[in-house]
Motif scaffolding. Sequence first.
Motif, PDB file in Angstrom:
ATOM      1  N   CYS A  54       0.304  -1.420  14.171  1.00  0.00           N
ATOM      2  CA  CYS A  54       1.343  -0.515  13.688  1.00  0.00           C
ATOM      3  C   CYS A  54       2.735  -1.087  13.976  1.00  0.00           C
ATOM      4  N   GLN A  55       2.905  -1.567  15.190  1.00  0.00           N
ATOM      5  CA  GLN A  55       4.191  -2.141  15.599  1.00  0.00           C
ATOM      6  C   GLN A  55       4.552  -3.351  14.733  1.00  0.00           C
ATOM      7  N   HIS A  56       3.588  -4.217  14.472  1.00  0.00           N
ATOM      8  CA  HIS A  56       3.834  -5.404  13.640  1.00  0.00           C
ATOM      9  C   HIS A  56       4.168  -5.014  12.200  1.00  0.00           C
ATOM     10  N   TYR A  78       0.843  -1.200   0.000  1.00  0.00           N
ATOM     11  CA  TYR A  78       0.000   0.000   0.000  1.00  0.00           C
ATOM     12  C   TYR A  78       0.875   1.244   0.000  1.00  0.00           C
ATOM     13  N   ASP A  79       0.288   2.348  -0.487  1.00  0.00           N
ATOM     14  CA  ASP A  79       0.993   3.625  -0.448  1.00  0.00           C
ATOM     15  C   ASP A  79       0.803   4.318   0.893  1.00  0.00           C
ATOM     16  N   LEU A  80      -0.277   3.953   1.593  1.00  0.00           N
ATOM     17  CA  LEU A  80      -0.545   4.548   2.911  1.00  0.00           C
ATOM     18  C   LEU A  80      -1.587   3.713   3.630  1.00  0.00           C
ATOM     19  N   ILE A  81      -1.479   3.663   4.956  1.00  0.00           N
ATOM     20  CA  ILE A  81      -2.470   2.960   5.783  1.00  0.00           C
ATOM     21  C   ILE A  81      -3.058   3.942   6.785  1.00  0.00           C
ATOM     22  N   LEU A  82      -4.393   4.013   6.815  1.00  0.00           N
ATOM     23  CA  LEU A  82      -5.118   4.791   7.814  1.00  0.00           C
ATOM     24  C   LEU A  82      -5.593   3.806   8.871  1.00  0.00           C
ATOM     25  N   LEU A  83      -5.127   3.962  10.097  1.00  0.00           N
ATOM     26  CA  LEU A  83      -5.265   2.906  11.105  1.00  0.00           C
ATOM     27  C   LEU A  83      -5.851   3.441  12.408  1.00  0.00           C
ATOM     28  N   ASP A  84      -7.044   2.966  12.750  1.00  0.00           N
ATOM     29  CA  ASP A  84      -7.676   3.383  13.996  1.00  0.00           C
ATOM     30  C   ASP A  84      -6.999   2.696  15.184  1.00  0.00           C
ATOM     31  N   VAL A  85      -6.896   3.401  16.299  1.00  0.00           N
ATOM     32  CA  VAL A  85      -6.266   2.827  17.495  1.00  0.00           C
ATOM     33  C   VAL A  85      -7.154   1.743  18.112  1.00  0.00           C
ATOM     34  N   MET A  86      -8.437   2.045  18.225  1.00  0.00           N
ATOM     35  CA  MET A  86      -9.365   1.118  18.883  1.00  0.00           C
ATOM     36  C   MET A  86      -9.908   0.108  17.877  1.00  0.00           C
ATOM     37  N   LEU A  87      -9.364  -1.115  17.921  1.00  0.00           N
ATOM     38  CA  LEU A  87      -9.783  -2.163  16.990  1.00  0.00           C
ATOM     39  C   LEU A  87     -10.042  -3.468  17.729  1.00  0.00           C
ATOM     40  N   ALA A 142      -8.774   8.803  19.533  1.00  0.00           N
ATOM     41  CA  ALA A 142      -9.943   9.425  20.147  1.00  0.00           C
ATOM     42  C   ALA A 142      -9.617  10.866  20.524  1.00  0.00           C
ATOM     43  N   LYS A 143     -10.616  11.708  20.517  1.00  0.00           N
ATOM     44  CA  LYS A 143     -10.414  13.130  20.808  1.00  0.00           C
ATOM     45  C   LYS A 143      -9.813  13.326  22.192  1.00  0.00           C
ATOM     46  N   GLY A 144      -8.736  14.051  22.248  1.00  0.00           N
ATOM     47  CA  GLY A 144      -8.120  14.403  23.529  1.00  0.00           C
ATOM     48  C   GLY A 144      -7.288  13.308  24.158  1.00  0.00           C
ATOM     49  N   ASP A 145      -7.150  12.174  23.495  1.00  0.00           N
ATOM     50  CA  ASP A 145      -6.371  11.087  24.093  1.00  0.00           C
ATOM     51  C   ASP A 145      -4.901  11.206  23.671  1.00  0.00           C
ATOM     52  N   ASP A 146      -4.179  12.088  24.380  1.00  0.00           N
ATOM     53  CA  ASP A 146      -2.792  12.388  24.019  1.00  0.00           C
ATOM     54  C   ASP A 146      -1.894  11.156  24.073  1.00  0.00           C
ATOM     55  N   MET A 147      -2.175  10.267  25.008  1.00  0.00           N
ATOM     56  CA  MET A 147      -1.306   9.100  25.152  1.00  0.00           C
ATOM     57  C   MET A 147      -1.351   8.229  23.894  1.00  0.00           C
ATOM     58  N   ASP A 148      -2.542   8.063  23.322  1.00  0.00           N
ATOM     59  CA  ASP A 148      -2.662   7.290  22.086  1.00  0.00           C
ATOM     60  C   ASP A 148      -1.841   7.922  20.968  1.00  0.00           C
ATOM     61  N   LYS A 149      -1.856   9.265  20.909  1.00  0.00           N
ATOM     62  CA  LYS A 149      -1.121   9.955  19.853  1.00  0.00           C
ATOM     63  C   LYS A 149       0.375   9.711  19.999  1.00  0.00           C
ATOM     64  N   ILE A 150       0.872   9.911  21.198  1.00  0.00           N
ATOM     65  CA  ILE A 150       2.309   9.736  21.433  1.00  0.00           C
ATOM     66  C   ILE A 150       2.711   8.274  21.246  1.00  0.00           C
ATOM     67  N   MET A 151       1.892   7.347  21.742  1.00  0.00           N
ATOM     68  CA  MET A 151       2.218   5.930  21.585  1.00  0.00           C
ATOM     69  C   MET A 151       2.219   5.531  20.112  1.00  0.00           C
ATOM     70  N   GLY A 152       1.284   6.091  19.344  1.00  0.00           N
ATOM     71  CA  GLY A 152       1.252   5.802  17.916  1.00  0.00           C
ATOM     72  C   GLY A 152       2.554   6.200  17.244  1.00  0.00           C
ATOM     73  N   LEU A 153       3.061   7.375  17.595  1.00  0.00           N
ATOM     74  CA  LEU A 153       4.331   7.835  17.034  1.00  0.00           C
ATOM     75  C   LEU A 153       5.482   6.952  17.504  1.00  0.00           C
ATOM     76  N   GLU A 154       5.432   6.543  18.761  1.00  0.00           N
ATOM     77  CA  GLU A 154       6.485   5.680  19.311  1.00  0.00           C
ATOM     78  C   GLU A 154       6.534   4.348  18.559  1.00  0.00           C
ATOM     79  N   TYR A 155       5.377   3.850  18.168  1.00  0.00           N
ATOM     80  CA  TYR A 155       5.316   2.546  17.496  1.00  0.00           C
ATOM     81  C   TYR A 155       5.595   2.645  16.000  1.00  0.00           C
ATOM     82  N   GLY A 156       5.836   3.864  15.503  1.00  0.00           N
ATOM     83  CA  GLY A 156       6.246   3.993  14.105  1.00  0.00           C
ATOM     84  C   GLY A 156       5.269   4.678  13.179  1.00  0.00           C
ATOM     85  N   ALA A 157       4.178   5.241  13.720  1.00  0.00           N
ATOM     86  CA  ALA A 157       3.248   5.978  12.864  1.00  0.00           C
ATOM     87  C   ALA A 157       3.913   7.261  12.363  1.00  0.00           C
TER      88      ALA A 157
END
Length: 230
Positions: free
Chosen positions: A65-67, A47-56, A81-96
């Motif tokens: 994302c990590q896999h 794929y050229d890009l993946i749009l990936l929801d955190v809550m699955l 989710a709106k305002g969930d800063d930890m999800d945002k930072i963790m997503g970046l940590e895992y390679g988003a």
Amino acid sequence: MPNSILVVDDEKLIVKGIKFSLEQDSMTVDVAYDGEEALTLAKSKEYDLILLDVMLPKVDGLEVCQHIREFSQVPIIMVTAKGDDMDKIMGLEYGADDYITKPFNILELKARIKAILRRSVKKPGVNGRNIESGHVHEGLRLDLESRRVFINDKEANLTAKEFDLLELFMENKGKVYSRESLLNTVWGYDYPGDVRTVDVHVRRLREKIELNPSDPKYIHTKWGVGYYFG
């Protein structure tokens, strides 16, 4: 060739709307409704890009994302989710490469996707043009055409945003960039994220290219100002 996008979300109405909108822009769209399905598709097709929801269901988005990062550097935008800063930072940590917060405007999402796709394509007219930096202990080579990075001729697997950061640093050796400046230049002026995004990416970049990330030879910190390549 049309861009190929994988949309992963368990909310079928949202997926339907995104798929329709992206197809209006001549993109091809595959969909997955849980983490297992997403991983199967990501492994079986490029794929050229993946749009990936955190809550699955089955496997959450962060784990997906990590896999994916174990076998692919495809650009990934996490949906949090709106305002969930930890999800945002963790997503970046895992390679988003980026994140967008629900509820989002479809036009904003398309702008994000197009911006990442633009930055991810191989650049025309730079065949064989490399930026090189040699140090006593290790040599760092950036191939702009293939968007690949080599340390002592061994390839380092960078995400799209990590590559963009390194390219900017190496083309402007010695120039100190503030975190705000890096955010504007690499992510774009309309990017709604904050400077922690830059810190996470710089740290992950150092972990991949530095022999000793806590004592970097390439990307240095100028305390109170920002980062520079030296």
